[in-house]
Each structure stands twice: as structure tokens, then as C-alpha cells.
Design an enzyme around this catalytic site. Structure first.
Site, mmCIF file in Angstrom:
data_model
loop_
_atom_site.group_PDB
_atom_site.id
_atom_site.type_symbol
_atom_site.label_atom_id
_atom_site.label_comp_id
_atom_site.label_asym_id
_atom_site.label_seq_id
_atom_site.Cartn_x
_atom_site.Cartn_y
_atom_site.Cartn_z
ATOM 1 C CG ASP D 14 -4.311 2.469 10.869
ATOM 2 O OD1 ASP D 14 -4.032 1.339 10.440
ATOM 3 O OD2 ASP D 14 -3.714 3.013 11.820
ATOM 4 N NE ARG D 93 -0.147 14.332 7.525
ATOM 5 C CZ ARG D 93 -0.541 13.296 6.800
ATOM 6 N NH1 ARG D 93 -1.539 13.411 5.924
ATOM 7 N NH2 ARG D 93 0.038 12.127 6.929
ATOM 8 C CG ASP D 122 1.441 13.536 10.120
ATOM 9 O OD1 ASP D 122 1.996 14.595 9.765
ATOM 10 O OD2 ASP D 122 1.680 12.438 9.594
ATOM 11 C CB SER D 178 4.426 4.308 8.597
ATOM 12 O OG SER D 178 4.356 3.585 9.776
#
Lengths: 406, 406, 406, 406
Positions: D14, D93, D122, D178
Site C-alpha cells: 500500500d 501511532r 489510525d 490485516s
């Protein structure tokens, strides 16, 4: 005929232009004007809406429902946002939007429209209510549409458009601030009020006189509550007894306003993340809140009262942010309703130049015991019990201190 | 010589009798009189204590510490108990008791004594502080001792004992209520105030005039805050600038009182489980609380502000209940202190007949942006962002409604 | 005949001695033995009570009421005290005491008695319930009576007294710890468990096997909930379907216990201010709590769920501290009840050596949308809306940061 | 050269495509790869980034900072989201984004970019951190850009583009879900996990073995805490002593994983208003949370502990929602930090097939007193004090009941 759309129409210049603009885009418009107690010539507004292209106009008298199902629910929770704001506009919006959804359902419309801007709280209250009650709703908020914003960059553009389209322009000078008015309050913001260092003009207020200009005499009254709701006002100074939810609020607005009660000026936090300066006048609401809280002092258990105090800011925040119709409000309201079962009784007050002074309270459901409270008699209270009470409460403090001393 | 004991002595009839009674029981008594700003002839009180058998007398001026370390800490948290009470007595007690512990340590005493009754809050505040700071303390609270209570069943017994023992009896008529006075407030309770349906006498108040009798002119002022604490009062009406914590509180008491600010009348919940009617006058504290809260509107982040609003009732409850010196207060105060870093700026007010009216505020640390807030310009705010904001906020409301519709 | 008294009688040595002691003091004693699911020879206990001087014996089967009105109410709120304790004893005490009050009313007794000590939580739970339901109750708690304590200083004094009075002494060796047992759990404390650094003996447990000794095979099951309450257990490994509140709890205890589920060991905070080490086995309750919480994940709105999470520690504290019958519990329970309307569905689990593993959940009232959640399709979610959502959420963070940067 | 942009680059397909796509749009791209403990060939990733058009690549080792400043801060507050999720991704994050902002500052870039989608959490965590720390940041999130979404409608489009542009495509089969991996946890969502009724495959897990497949032997260990933070792990079964924040977490992951500790499966509520099914493995974090909470049982005051329990869900929500860098986190963290001063001591545990069993705890800062707690001795606790304690606590319950009986 175009797609059906219901517009929350106020009768003012903004929503008149929006009506026309939407009409020219081909929508089949039902204009809807909610009467929540504001000053308005509803008949003229209706005619104007039809003139501007509305195919149908609804004028809905929501005053009684507003008082009973919105103002009084907030009252039960003693709601006040950020220490000052009694949520007058916040309480009216979900009701106005709920009725708009009902009209859309009746008319078979899928599109809902309003005239609120993209920086304020009202857009949120309108749209969250639309979507909470009609999840499939399509929303057109022209003040957030590029095409509309580009066209109407300032007041001059609006006046020009109005002139072109034959939209009547109010003859009165535009006020140098915005207001929202309903049974509970008038709000004032924007324009010259945007400088938080400057006080508002005394002449701005509509419902209340500033304390300095209020009449010199007092107004004495009694308010009778049942299950947390006012059911009777005994206006001793005017020798009147008022009952009925709507009549009570109107009368308290009148006598509160005359006595300069309920003006606040604050910098508040909008849901969209910006601070905003707001000035409010809420005469009746202020009196009711003060009286209700006082009666709870007499009739509510301590721990219930303290839990309510902890939850109140959350409930107020939900109302302010537009979550009136939400599962979390239902959750919290179930507790609030439960708490009001015994909030019955009478509160005596004196209104005087900005003050709403409690002068006494009584209740057949009082939890107060004069004998128990008295310093002059035992009253069923064994003072020696307090020794053990305090010692046990101190045990963990002692353990904490002993560790500190190590 | 008997066991050493430190008595919190007020100079009044009750603690005079207690002093004598303890003395006759053979204790070696240190009388301790705290000056927290009450009206008192400290010299005469000292002489009386010595006369009644105290081997030593301490008179401690705690005024400045009271303001800086107690009143201002509560101010930072916007503390108010049950919607009305600004905690004047609750804040003074832990300080008085803390100093008493220090004296006990200095004098080598293990016993602490006070004159509070077994039904009230003050016994708790005294004793929790004693035990929190001196876990090994032994406490003698005569009003909870059977022998003492049996001996002194009413005021007549006390006067008789005083006459026998040569204890001076105040010539002034005993007031038909109890009071507690300090820099922050005067409290009134008991006696004729025990009927919650009856208003107090206007003549009762000491620091404040009732609004109806207050002077006709306004007082205009500015209060400058640094990190949540007032550092300057600019009294515009009297053309005076006052700095210094103690001086500020005194001056605000004076001008607040003249303008009838800060009187409340309530039924409150005592920690020992009974309801009690209290009347309070807190002129300076009321002004400061209102100004501080207003400045937080300008300088505090919304979410911090709302968290503070949720925790405030808890902090106030802890103070009211005597847990000033407790690990949970340390825990909560750490957050409160953090929140005050940017609470800097100036608040303008007008005092008038019971009202403390905010007339403007400004701050170099303001989070308010006139441009951002303005309805007349974009100001860095893209109104179209609000569309997504609202839609995302509505998603769970829509899901809830869809389920309801099934 | 003496004054009437109802004693909460367990059949064990302590309350047998108390019964005899009270009897010798002349009380007319009704012994009352509550069956909340503990192992007990109720017939023998009844005979013993009559032998020791009880004029009447009540044996009350409270098991079903315990499950339906106490265990399941706590389950709805996901109650857990201090992160670990599922409140097995705390939930039973108010029920036992409530029934004792009912018996006292029926028998015309004003005095209630129990065998709990003065350091523990159970005394509080018993006595608060007595006084909450029968405010005029007189309480005799021998372990807090000087005369009783002086007489029974240790176990030897009790055995001697028992021998003198012909009170049967259990032939089994006294266990080196105390236990309390009911349908929900067994608790273990005191004695050798008082050293918090030492693990309990694996052999101590009654309802559950420690994970290390549990069987090697898994047990698979499904639990069906309606309005937050389990209505069916489908035991897939044993091919059984169990319905009925009581039967469900019993069966989950059985299969939970076999699989070593639900043992906790903790240092907890008692209401009387001291820390205490407790070990608990709660097999069925642990399974139910885990399943219920999981199903709420699927069926409860986020904000309701988060409010419940914030209030849960408070509700658990109230239960632990004995405030089951209190206005604040009624207040909070009103909200909890409201929240459970849609907590319907099925949770699949695997029990294995101490683990209660969720393996799936489904509900006709699910708020989960696979399409909406999916990363592979839009599912009615416009991802571009998130831009505005985040930007608006960031506005106050940006303002904060800009100020920090100054 | 185009505008400077810093891209949070993962090395996967990605963000490789995003890098290329941004490069082709003319941006001057700095690729930034954060090492928070995930499995990754950083060297290869760097080469790939340069190949795809990055003008510069940063690889930042954030592991130690992640543990010390993020994982341990959450540990101090016992953070857990919605009863199950230990916030592994949520904690990483803000750190990743913070470093990205630092790189942007160093490189003079104004644009920040990431590869998160518009439906997830996210994106919020990245972008709120960007804007909180760099209010002037411009953000490009291709998955929310119409042009990008239109171009890449499915995996096939991405593979085709990769082939065209020479982007290496991972030879391994794309997993049917994922994952996000870091030192604290691995998360699994989407794809086949989107059906919440179906259990995940046992073979999916990376850090932990499912309990059923875990080794048959126990692992015994001790964890030493100082001020709420683990400073030493004594692995008794492997005869190893581990110190150092990073090493401790790694070792606990290893032994926790071998013993099947820390797998959870839940339906959770995303900040964007949708429910999502998540599966997590957090072996070390689970052990630490359990140990930390247990030690607080021994060393933390009851009221502080209960306040922490009430605030914990709020803190967890803030972390989950991306408000790590926010004034409200600073506010709450100030209190949390204060609370950890005495959280010192050692916790003994046994890991076994999914269980992390507490087997003892000790502390020089313990607030537990065996003597005080003991049922066999007075230990400085006067049990008769409990009488008064309970009676006073009952007063308001009695008043409530008396009113009910009327």
C-alpha cells in the site's frame, strides 16, 4: 416537479434567500416555521414563503411541547453548560428538527434543509437530530455548499439577490449581532459581541432589563413542584396564581425579566472546537433552576444529589452538542427521572434587581429533620456514634501518613 | 503535671468551659487560638485561657497561609458544594488542625482536643486532619464524652458552671444561631435558622449587606490572574490597586459586601448523614469564583474544562467532608494544578446590589480567536469540514435508530 | 418470655455459640438460616438451633431470588470490584438481611442479630440493610459487644463454652482460613491467607479446580441472552440445553469449575478502611460476565457502553460497601436497566484450563454492520467525511499547540 | 523539485504504491519508516523506497521510547479499552506521528502523508497528532482522495499498477486479514475476521500460541516495580534476570506468548462511529497490566484506586481516539503520575496455558497490615468503632426508608 424538500424556515432574510435559491434549483419546497415562543408575524412569514416558491407552508406551535418535554427535562437534571449557559437554544433545536422530520415523513420528502452556518452549534443540533430520527435523510445546508457560499459572500450580495428576486428586505436596521429567541431565552452573539473584552449594550436585551435598570421593588413568589416540575406559581406581589407548564414559564419570564434576573455573558466552547462569546437572558429558566436545585436540597438523598452533580455536566454537554436524541441521553434520563419521584414541595423566593433569592422551602417529602439537625437536642442522633465513624474513616489516612513518615 | 494536651480554643464560652473542665481533670493544657481572619480580641482570649488553667497559649496568624494554600487551591478547582456553598469553614478547619498538630509535636503532646459537637461536620474535619497528620494522636472531643454531655445538658448548666468557676460570660446576648467566621466567609446555622421555611433576618449578616439594602452605586473593578490565582485587583470605582493574596481577599470582601454579593441560603447534606440548613456570606470568594470561571472560559481547553466540571463536585465533597489531607486530594490536585498553567488574564466586573457582573475579559493566553469564531469571515475554519464532522458523529445514532425501527 | 430477636444463623460454631449466649441472656430467639446455595445440612442445623434455645427456626430458600434479583442485576452492570472481585458475598448479604427483616416483621421482633465481626465488610452489609429496610431496628452484633468479646478471646474459649453448654463441635478440623459460600462463589480469607506474599493451596478450592489440574479437554458452549440476562445455555460438549436462571448458574459453575475458570487472588480495600487479602472462585459468574460484556460489544451503543464503564466501579463499590438498598443504587439501576433493552443474542465460548475464550457472537439486535466495517467496500460510509471529522476534532488541539509555541 | 512531503512508509504494498503515486505527482518525498518492534527488513524497505522515488529515507528506532513513554504510561493508568483491548496500536501511532513531525521540521516539509484508510482509527491518530504538534501541517491521505480511490478500486488495480511501475510485489500470499504489529501487540482485523460469529484460526497468531497449544509446563516469574514501572523481571523457570524497559517487554512477550497469554477477540467501537471486530495478542502487556494492578492493591490508597478506576475508561478512550497529545491527557496524566509514587514492590506470577496467575505480592511500601486485617487479633483496630461507623452511614438510608413508608 422537483425532489421534495422540507426547509426549516425562520421568516428572516437568510432563510428567505435560501428558500428562493432552493426553489430556483428546482426543489419542491415545504417551508416549515416552528413557533417555540419567538416574536414573529407567522402569518406574514407564511405568505412570504409561498411568494418565494414554497409549495406548502407548515406553521407548528411547539411551545407547550417545548416546555414540557425539553425545558423541564433539562430542569430535572439542573442542566447548565460550562457553569453559565442554560441551554435555551440547544433545547429548542432538537424539537424543531424532530417536527421537521415528521413533516418530511408526512410529505414524503427525503431532503431536509436549514439555514445554520458551518461554524456553529445549530447545524450540529439540526443535522444530528435529522439523522438520528431519519437515518436515510439527505441534508442540504446551503451555508456549507460551495456554490451558495461563493454566491453570497457578504450581506451586500444577499440584499442584491433579494432585490433582484423580489424578496422583501426587513426595513429595520440589521442588528449588529445575531440573536435566537424562544420561550426559554434570547441569545446574542457575533458582530460587535465578538470582542470578549467589551460588555454588551444594556439596550440589547429583550426579555430582561439589566439589574441596574430594573424596578426598585421586590417581587415575592412561591413555586410549587411535583416530581421535579413546577406546577404552580403563586405570585404574591401581583396576587396571581399561575398553573400550566407554558403559562408558568411565560409568567416567570415576565417577572424575572422585570427584576433583571438571568443575564449571563460568557466565553463558551462550541462542539466544533472553537471558542465563542455568548450573551444570554433566561429569566424564567434561571428562577426555575435555582428553585429546583434548592428543593432538591430538602428532598433528595445526598448520594443521589452528588451523582447528579457529577453527571450534570455530561448531560449538559450532550444537549449542547446536539445529542438530545441519542441512546446515551435515554440512558442518563432514566436515572434522572427516577431521582425526581420525591422532588415535591414549595420554594419561596424574592426577585430583586438581578437576584433570585431563596427565602424558604418546605415539602411533605422533606428528608430534613429539624430535631435531628438541631444542636440543642439529640433528635435520635447518638453523637458518640460519630467517634467510631470518624475513626474508621481515618484508618486509611493514618496508614497513608505512616508510610509517608517512613 | 498531667498529660499534655493541645486544645483548639476559640475564646468563646464553650471552649472556655472545655478548657476549665479539662484542666480540672488534670491535663497540662496548651490553648491554641488560630487567627483565620475572624473578629476576635486575641489578647483578651489569651489572658482568659491562662486564667482558666492553660499552661501555655499559642495565637497563630494563619491568614496568609489560609488564603494562599487553601482558598486559592479551592478556587483553582472552582469548588462549590451542592451548587451553593463555597466551603469557607471547610477550608479553614484542616489548616487550623494542621497547625494544632504542629504545636502538639513542638510541645510533645499526644492529645488533641476541640469543641465541635458530634452532629456536625467540623468534628470530622478536625479529627480526620489530626489522624491524617498524626496517626498516633489521641483525641478528646468533650461534646462526644458522656461525662461532659451529662454535665452540660443546656446553656443554663454552662452558665452555672462558668459562674462557679469564674469563667467570664460574654455580656452580649447570645445570638439565636451559631456562626463561624473567617477571612472567606461567615456561616450561620442552628437556632432560629433550623426552620428551613423561614428566611434569615437581614440584620444577621456581618460581611455583606443584603442586596435590598446595598448601596445604589456600582463598583467597577478588574481582577488580574496568574496561573489561576488573583494577583491584582484594580478597583476602578475607588481608584485603588491591590496586590498580595491576603489584601486582595480582604478588599474583595469589603467591596463585595458593600454591594450585597455572596449571600446564600440552602439545605445541605452533612457528612454524618443529616441535612442541615446553612446560610453563608462569602463576598470576596463569590467574586473570585465567578471571575476565575470566566477566565477559564477564555483560556482553558474545552475538554480540560469539562473534566474539571465533572471532578469539581468530588473535590468539593472531599473538602466538605474533611479529606483535605488525603491521598485522593493529592491525586486530584495534581491534575488541577496542571490545568492552571495558562489561566492568566484580566476579568472586568461590576458589582451591584447582589450581582457580580462580568463585563469583559482578556488574556495573552487566550484560546479564543475572533477570526475563527466570527460568522463574517472564514478565519481559517473550513465550514465544509463540518459536514463530515456531523456525518461521522451521526453514524452510531443512525445505527441505533435503524434498530429501533425494526 | 424475653424480647424477640431474629438471628442470622449459619449452623456453624460461631453463630451456635451466639445463639446460646443470646438465649441465656433471655431473648426469645428466632433462628433464621438462609439457603443461598451453600453446602449445608439444613435439617441438622435446624435441630441444633432448637436444641440451643431457639424458639423458632426459619430456613429460607433464597437461591432463585439470589440469582434473578441480585446476581443478574450486577451482571447487567458488568460489576467487578477493584478489577477482580465479582462480589459473590456482597450480593448475597443484602438478600439474606432483607429476608431477616421480613421474618422480624412477621414475628413482631425489633432486634436483629448476626455473627459478623467488627473488622469486616459483612457487618456493614447486614446492618445497613437492616437499617435501610427497618429504620427502627435494634441490632445486636455480639462480636462488637464488650461482654461477648471479653468472654470469647480465642477459639479455646469458644470450645470450652461449647462443651459446657452441650453445643456440638464440628468433628472436622477447623480450616486454616475462613470461607463464605453461595451459588455465585466461594470466598477464602484470614488465617494462613493473611500473608499476601504466599499463594493459596491448590486443594483449598471447592467449586473450581486450579487451571494446572483442570481436565485436558475443552468444553464448548453457547449462552443466549435476553435483555442482558442469560436465558439458555447450550452445552455443546455435553449435549445439554439448560434454561432457568438457577439451573444456568449451577451448570456454568459445574463446567466452569471443571475447566478451572474463575479463581482470583487479590489484596482488596474493605469499607472499614483496611486492606484485606481475598481469594475467590466464581466459575459461573466469570463466564457470564465475560459473555455479557462481549455481547454488549455487539449490541450496545458506544457512548452508553463508555458511560457504563465509568459508572461500573461506583456501582460495584456500592454493592461491596453494603449500599444495595439505597437511593443511589435505585438511581443508577434505572439507567442500567434502560441500557439492557437490546442486549439480546448468543455468545459462543470455549472453556479450557482457566480460560473462558470467546469464539463468536451474534445478535438480531446487533449494531455491527459487516459492510460498514469492511475495508473492502464503502458500505454506506463515505471515507471523505473523515477528513472533516478529524479536522474539526483537531481545531482545539491546534489552538492549544499554537499557544504552547508562543 | 516539488513540494516537500514526509510519508509514513511501512515497506508494504500500500504505502509503496502511495509513494510512487505521490512521486509521480511531483512531490519531493521523504520516506519515513518507524521501528516500533515489528518484524521488517528495514534495509530492503529503505532500498525499495529510494527505488520508488523517495529522495531521502529515515529509519527511526523508536522501540525504547515506545516502551518507556507510551506503553508504561498507559500501564500506570491500567488502561484497557472496552474491557479488553490493551491499546497496542493506539499507543504506537502518536509516537510514529510525532517523529514524523520532527522529520518534517528538520526537512522543512509542510506536508505529511500516511496510508491509513478513511474508516479506521489510525487515520485519526496520525492526523490528530500531526495537527496537535504541527498545527500548520497539510495532510495528504490518499485513501481519502477521490483521485486515488477511483484509481485503486481493488487489489487487482494495485497489483497492475505495481507491475507497471516496477514496484516489487510481496511473493507471499496476501493474508486474508490485516495486521498491525509492534512491541506491544499484534492486531488482526478485516477480511475473514469481519464475521464476528466466527472464531479466528489458531495459526494466525504471531506472538502468542493459543492456550490449547501452549506448552504443558508453567513459567514462574517475579516482576519488580518502581513507581509503577517494571524495572526487573526475575524469570524463575529460566533462571534469568532481565532489566531495562525494552528487554523486559521483549522477554515478557516471549514467555507470555509461549504460555498462551494475552489473546483477546472482541467487537469494539471505533471513533468514527462504526463497530469493528478486532483480535489482539498482547502477551507481555497482559502480564504487566495484571501485575501492576495487583501491586496497586497492596500499595495504593482505596480512594485513589477507585478514582483511577473511574477515570481509566476515559483515559483509554482518549488514547484509542488519538488524543494522546492533548491538554486533557496532560491533565489526567498529572494525576496518574502522582498516584504512582508508592507503587513499588514485587509481584509473583505463574504463566500457564493462557493464564497469568498472581501467586503473591510484597512491598516495602505496602499499605496492608496483617495485624490490622487479621480476624484473630485487634491489631490496633477497635471493632466497636464500626458500630458508630455503620450507624452514621445508615442515617440517610433510614430517612429515605421512613419517607418511603409514609
Amino acid at each position: 416537479m422537483g425532489e421534495k424538500l422540507v426547509l426549516a424556515y425562520s421568516g428572516g432574510l437568510d432563510t428567505s434567500i435560501i428558500l428562493k435559491w432552493l426553489s430556483e434549483k428546482g426543489y419542491d419546497i415545504t417551508a416549515y416555521l416552528a413557533d417555540v415562543g419567538q416574536e414573529e408575524d407567522f402569518k406574514a412569514a407564511k405568505e412570504k414563503a409561498l411568494l418565494l416558491g414554497a409549495s406548502k407552508v407548515y406553521i407548528e406551535d411547539l411551545k407547550k411541547e417545548f416546555v414540557q418535554e425539553y425545558i423541564f427535562k433539562a430542569l430535572k437534571a439542573n442542566c447548565i453548560y460550562e457553569g453559565n449557559y442554560l441551554l435555551g437554544t440547544s433545547l429548542a433545536r432538537p424539537l424543531i428538527a424532530k417536527k421537521q422530520v415528521e413533516i418530511a415523513r408526512k410529505e414524503g420528502a427525503k431532503i431536509l434543509s436549514h439555514g445554520a452556518t458551518g461554524k456553529g452549534n445549530d447545524q450540529v443540533r439540526f443535522e444530528l437530530t435529522y439523522l438520528a430520527l431519519m437515518p436515510e435523510a439527505k441534508i442540504i445546508a446551503p451555508w456549507k455548499e460551495k456554490e451558495f457560499i461563493d454566491k453570497f459572500k457578504g450581506r451586500q450580495d444577499m440584499i442584491k439577490y433579494a432585490e433582484e428576486k423580489g424578496i422583501p428586505i426587513p426595513v429595520t436596521q440589521k442588528k449588529p449581532y445575531s440573536t435566537d429567541e424562544n420561550l426559554m431565552h434570547t441569545s446574542f452573539e457575533s458582530g460587535i459581541l465578538e470582542d470578549p473584552a467589551t460588555a454588551p449594550d444594556d439596550a440589547m436585551f429583550k426579555k430582561a432589563i439589566v439589574p441596574q435598570n430594573a424596578k426598585d421593588s421586590e417581587t415575592k413568589l412561591e413555586i410549587v413542584f411535583e416530581k421535579g416540575i413546577p406546577v404552580l406559581v403563586n405570585d404574591l406581589s401581583n396576587a396571581k396564581k399561575i398553573s400550566g407548564a407554558l403559562e408558568i414559564v411565560k409568567h416567570l419570564n415576565k417577572i424575572g425579566g422585570e427584576n433583571g434576573v438571568g443575564i449571563v455573558d460568557m466565553v463558551e466552547n462550541r462542539f466544533v472546537g472553537i471558542k465563542s462569546r455568548g450573551v444570554y437572558e433566561t429569566p424564567g429558566g434561571t428562577i426555575l433552576l435555582k428553585a429546583h436545585r434548592d428543593l432538591e436540597g430538602l428532598t433528595l438523598d445526598r448520594e443521589v444529589s452528588h451523582l447528579k452533580d457529577m453527571l450534570m455536566p455530561k448531560i449538559s454537554e450532550l444537549i449542547y452538542n446536539g445529542f438530545w436524541f441519542s441512546p446515551e441521553m435515554e440512558f442518563l434520563n432514566a436515572a434522572i427521572e427516577k431521582s425526581q419521584e420525591h422532588v415535591n414541595g414549595t420554594v419561596k423566593m424574592t426577585l430583586y434587581k438581578g437576584n433570585a433569592i431563596i427565602t424558604g422551602r418546605s415539602s411533605a417529602d422533606s428528608l430534613y429533620s429539624q430535631k435531628q439537625s438541631s444542636m440543642d437536642e439529640e433528635g435520635g442522633f447518638n453523637q458518640q456514634d460519630s467517634k467510631g465513624f470518624i475513626k474508621i474513616n481515618a484508618i486509611r489516612l493514618q496508614a497513608h501518613q505512616k508510610r509517608e513518615q517512613k
